[in-house]
Design an enzyme around this catalytic site. Structure first.
Site, mmCIF file in Angstrom:
data_model
loop_
_atom_site.group_PDB
_atom_site.id
_atom_site.type_symbol
_atom_site.label_atom_id
_atom_site.label_comp_id
_atom_site.label_asym_id
_atom_site.label_seq_id
_atom_site.Cartn_x
_atom_site.Cartn_y
_atom_site.Cartn_z
ATOM 1 C CG ASP A 223 -1.994 1.077 1.400
ATOM 2 O OD1 ASP A 223 -2.840 1.153 0.586
ATOM 3 O OD2 ASP A 223 -1.802 2.059 2.206
ATOM 4 C CD GLU A 265 -2.192 2.528 -3.409
ATOM 5 O OE1 GLU A 265 -3.381 3.168 -3.642
ATOM 6 O OE2 GLU A 265 -1.611 2.465 -2.406
#
Ligand code: NOJ
Length: 859
Positions: A223, A265
């Site tokens: 993330d 990401e």
């Protein structure tokens, strides 16, 4: 061990455990509920599940604010429940990808609590003489965490870093009243960023990583990975330190585990996103953020340019890497990676209601974004599944779920999965007020209409369509691993490209317009190939040197696989027609010298090239002509050869091969019209051939006559006997109807006599009753009007042996297509109906009237 590149061929399904299925009626989905839905996921055809964060968390960023990295949020079950889910998924061959959120933690995380106390303590001693509050007093071990976060006395540092959650935050710094210092956060202020300049943070992160990988998790989504480091005078994104850390993490994972995957990401422009692959030594996968909004733009603008433009700007990636492609996810449709004009355009066309906008994006699901147009939903999915990368489906989009942007933040796209028209959409048995979020009751997307149960019953539903597309995509490695090459048809509303891998070539054609379009595509380098549309398996016209013309309905799309000509044509093309050194005379052709050549060399090759020869995969040991029957007494008349084919194992078979010779112009005409019918050429100055007599109109007339006049034709060991029904004999005038050979793909040969009679020549001969003939004859004799009636037959009779049917003559019934195609279609539809009624059928122990049941009762 499995394929280490499994992620390249994956189809990923993204879900949050809380949204999927609530097994204990507390209003919140859980791992046990998810387990119950694995059948659904498997049937959908996906190969990997990506789970959004499921760790203990105050849930102020839907779990991306992690309070404990080593446990499961009790609302979703226990660590054991997670392990049971993991094992069950693996048992079904489904991989599991989880979240490694390391840029930041929750402010509730003990690491932060310790860190803020450690920061507070020396300060407290320095300023108020040691009267720090209890909350701010460091205890044993706190000081190890002091530098876990990015602390500062001033909020003036790193001013060039943008604010990502710009609707919620005004600064990347927040004041901590406990530490009495500012801490850095790229997202919400309750999500302090970890300090990657501190090696102890690296170690802590590696422990988290090991914890989940040791448990068997297959992949980790990294993330917010571009934001790990901060440096003055930079945007604090994509800094060299971040890449260095990623290489270290990758080396760590590779050294300890096999076949795992890291997915970055990185919401960045292509050249920055590509950097997250490194030299194949950082992450295995990375999301292609800029492509996603451009697919929506291309659709709305009805112009392929945005897609081609961004993919042409995308640098090549290392061989062991793969893009992750998506249309929607749990966040807003982000418009960070578009120009200001493009963003304005997207807002104007896709978010007319200002409430649909959030941060720099649009908080809507796929179906509402596309005005619930089934054609557009299919079109974008086809693009998603054709793009060079691994497709990711966001839960609920496979049934076209709606959203509810009144719910705040991005919650409108995170409502419960809609399973059925029952209470709470079948998601939970809880009091509807207790649900973590209300189910969708928007009239257009109401859960009573949009749900899995309804769509499961309807093979025309979006759910079924998605299943078919996923299954089809998995048939072709060109989609998952192949190269991409744009074709530029004259019409810019039509996007066309090639995906190629090893021997596979797929042509993708997409009409971005809401009106019908035509396009001429240059496929000249594939001249001679036949495009097969993969869903229908229909062959389109052969490709020639000239531009290939396609017409497309509004928002239509094609996936063609290019075939290097049909098998049979290829075989007949490749087969070099052999030469026989003998006179063009059938009476003497099987004399000693030639018989061996014909049986050993000529027929084995020829027969293998025939569509009607069903044993192509078997090993032919020998071929013998065991009978020859001249069809008439004329000199050099066509004759039936009965060809016995014996195999390396298994029983031999006998095939009927009517042969004839022809010379001069007639021979040349046959060679042109039916090259596959030419068996051999006779040596000599004049063109003369031996060919399959079915292709001679005179032979066909003779077959007809043999039946009509109930003649006999004598062979060596037996005779052909013509049989005709009285109706046939009485109704035929002196002139026999003209005939033609039918071209369908068959294991027999069919001829049509002026749409009045249908003559079938059986190729594989079997002794005894031929059910085809017997049933037709019986029903005709009893006056049954619903089958083509029996008109005649040719049988081969030999002493006391059972007769063999060689030909069947029936009345012709006008038809649009042949029985084979019709049967395939009906069987296909039957299976769809069965699958559509799967749930009902599963509840029945034995279907009523099952054959097996009847047999058991009788037995
Ligand atoms: C990216 C996630 O997709 C998003 O949902 C989250 O809010 C941010 N990272 C912050 O963790």
């Amino acid at each position: 061990m499995g394929d280490p590149l499994w992620y390249k061929d994956a189809v990923i399904y993204e879900l949050h455990v809380k949204t999927f299925c609530d097994s204990d009626g507390d209003g919140m989905g859980d791992f046990r509920g998810l387990n119950d839905k694995l059948d659904f996921l498997q049937e959908l055809g996906i190969t990997a599940v990506w789970l959004l964060p499921f760790y203990p968390s105050p849930m102020r960023d839907d779990g991306y604010d992690i309070a404990d990295y080593f446990d499961v949020n009790p609302n979703y079950g226990t660590l054991q429940d997670f392990q049971a889910f993991l094992a069950a998924a693996h048992e079904r061959g489904l991989r599991v990808i989880t979240e490694l959120v390391i840029n930041h933690t929750s402010d509730q995380n003990p690491w932060f609590q310790k860190s803020r106390r450690a920061v507070a303590t020396p300060k407290a001693f320095g300023t108020d003489g040691g009267h720090a509050s209890a909350a701010a007093t460091a205890v044993d071990g706190d000081h190890d965490y002091k530098d876990f976060y990015v602390w500062s006395d001033t909020p003036e540092k790193y001013k060039d870093a943008r604010i990502i959650f710009k609707d919620f935050e005004t600064s990347n710094w927040a004041w901590d009243p406990v530490a009495k210092a500012y801490y850095w956060h790229r997202f919400y202020s309750h999500q302090p960023d970890l300090n990657f300049d501190n090696p102890a943070v690296h170690e802590a992160v590696e422990k988290v990583c090991d914890f989940w990988l040791n448990m068997g998790v297959d992949g980790l989504r990294l993330d917010a990975i571009p934001y790990l480091y901060e440096r003055e005078g930079t945007t604090c994104e994509n800094l060299p330190g971040t890449h260095e850390f990623l290489r270290k993490l990758r080396a760590h994972v590779d050294a300890k585990f096999s076949n795992r995957m890291l997915l970055a990401e990185a919401n960045q422009w292509p050249e920055d996103a590509v950097a997250y692959f490194g030299n194949g030594d950082e992450s295995h996968m990375s999301f292609h953020f800029p492509l996603m909004p451009r697919m929506f733009m291309a659709l709305q603008m009805e112009d392929r340019f945005p897609i081609i433009d961004i993919l042409e700007q995308t640098p090549p990636i290392p061989d062991n890497c793969q893009w992750a492609m998506f249309l929607r996810n749990h966040d807003e449709l982000t418009l960070e990676m578009v120009t200001d004009e493009e963003r304005d355009y997207m807002y104007r066309v896709y978010a007319t209601d200002p409430l649909a906008r959030i941060n720099l994006g649009i908080r809507r699901r796929l179906a509402p974004l596309l005005a619930n147009s089934r054609r557009k939903i299919e079109l974008l999915n086809i693009m998603l599944f054709s793009m060079p990368g691994t497709p990711i489906i966001y839960y609920g989009d496979e049934i076209g779920m709606g959203d509810n942007f009144y719910l705040g933040d991005r919650n409108g796209c995170r409502t419960p999965m809609q399973w059925s028209p029952d209470r709470n959409a079948g998601f939970s048995k809880a009091n509807p007020q207790q649900l973590y979020l209300p189910v969708t009751i928007d009239p257009e997307y109401h859960y009573e209409a949009i749900n899995v149960e309804n769509q499961q019953k309807n093979p025309s539903s979006l759910l079924w369509w998605m299943r078919r597309v996923i299954a089809m995509r998995k048939n072709f490695k060109a989609f998952s691993r192949g190269s991409l090459e744009f074709l530029y048809p004259d019409n810019a509303k039509v996007l066309a490209f090639l995906r190629r891998y090893e021997k596979e070539t797929i042509v993708v054609v997409v009409n971005l317009s809401r009106f019908a379009q035509s396009a001429e595509i240059d496929l000249s380098r594939f001249a001679g190939c036949v495009p097969m549309e993969v869903f229908s398996r229909n062959r389109f016209p052969v490709i020639r040197k000239s531009p290939y013309l396609l017409t497309l309905n509004p928002h239509a799309h094609y996936w063609f696989v290019l075939q290097p000509q049909t098998e049979a044509r290829r075989a007949s093309k490749k087969r070099v027609v052999p030469t026989i050194n003998a006179p063009t005379d059938l009476n003497t052709l099987l004399a000693d010298g030639q018989r061996a050549q014909i049986e050993r060399e000529i027929l084995p090759n020829y027969i293998r090239s025939c569509r009607w020869f069903g044993a192509k995969a078997r090993n032919i040991r020998g071929i013998k002509i065991v009978e020859q029957v001249p069809i008439s007494s004329e000199n050099n008349a066509a004759r039936f050869w009965f060809v016995e084919v014996s195999y390396a194992d298994g029983t031999p078979e006998i095939y009927a091969l009517p042969v004839e010779t022809s010379a001069g112009d007639a021979a040349r005409a046959i060679g042109r019209a039916a090259p596959h019918a030419v068996i051999a050429r006779f040596a000599g100055p004049e063109e003369a051939i031996l060919f399959d007599a079915v292709w001679d109109a005179a032979f066909r007339q003779k077959l007809f006559r043999l039946m009509l006049d109930r003649q006999r034709a004598r062979g060596k060991g037996g005779e052909l006997v013509g049989v005709a029904s009285d109706a046939c004999v009485q109704n035929i005038g002196a002139q026999l109807p003209a005939s033609q050979v039918l071209g369908g793909e068959q294991s027999n040969s069919s001829m049509l006599f002026e749409n009045k009679f249908f003559l079938k020549l059986y190729r594989k001969l079997e002794d005894g009753v031929n059910p085809d003939v017997e049933v037709t004859r019986f029903l005709t004799e009893r006056g049954f009007p619903h089958v083509p009636s029996f008109r005649g037959a040719i049988e081969y009779r030999r002493g006391k042996a059972e007769s063999t049917v060689v030909c069947l003559l029936q009345s012709a019934v006008a038809s649009e297509r042949d029985g084979w195609a019709l049967t395939l279609d009906s069987v296909g539809r039957y299976y769809e109906r069965v699958l559509g009624r799967k749930a009902d059928l599963q509840n029945q122990t034995t279907p009523p009237g099952a054959l097996l049941d009847a047999r058991l009762r009788r037995g």
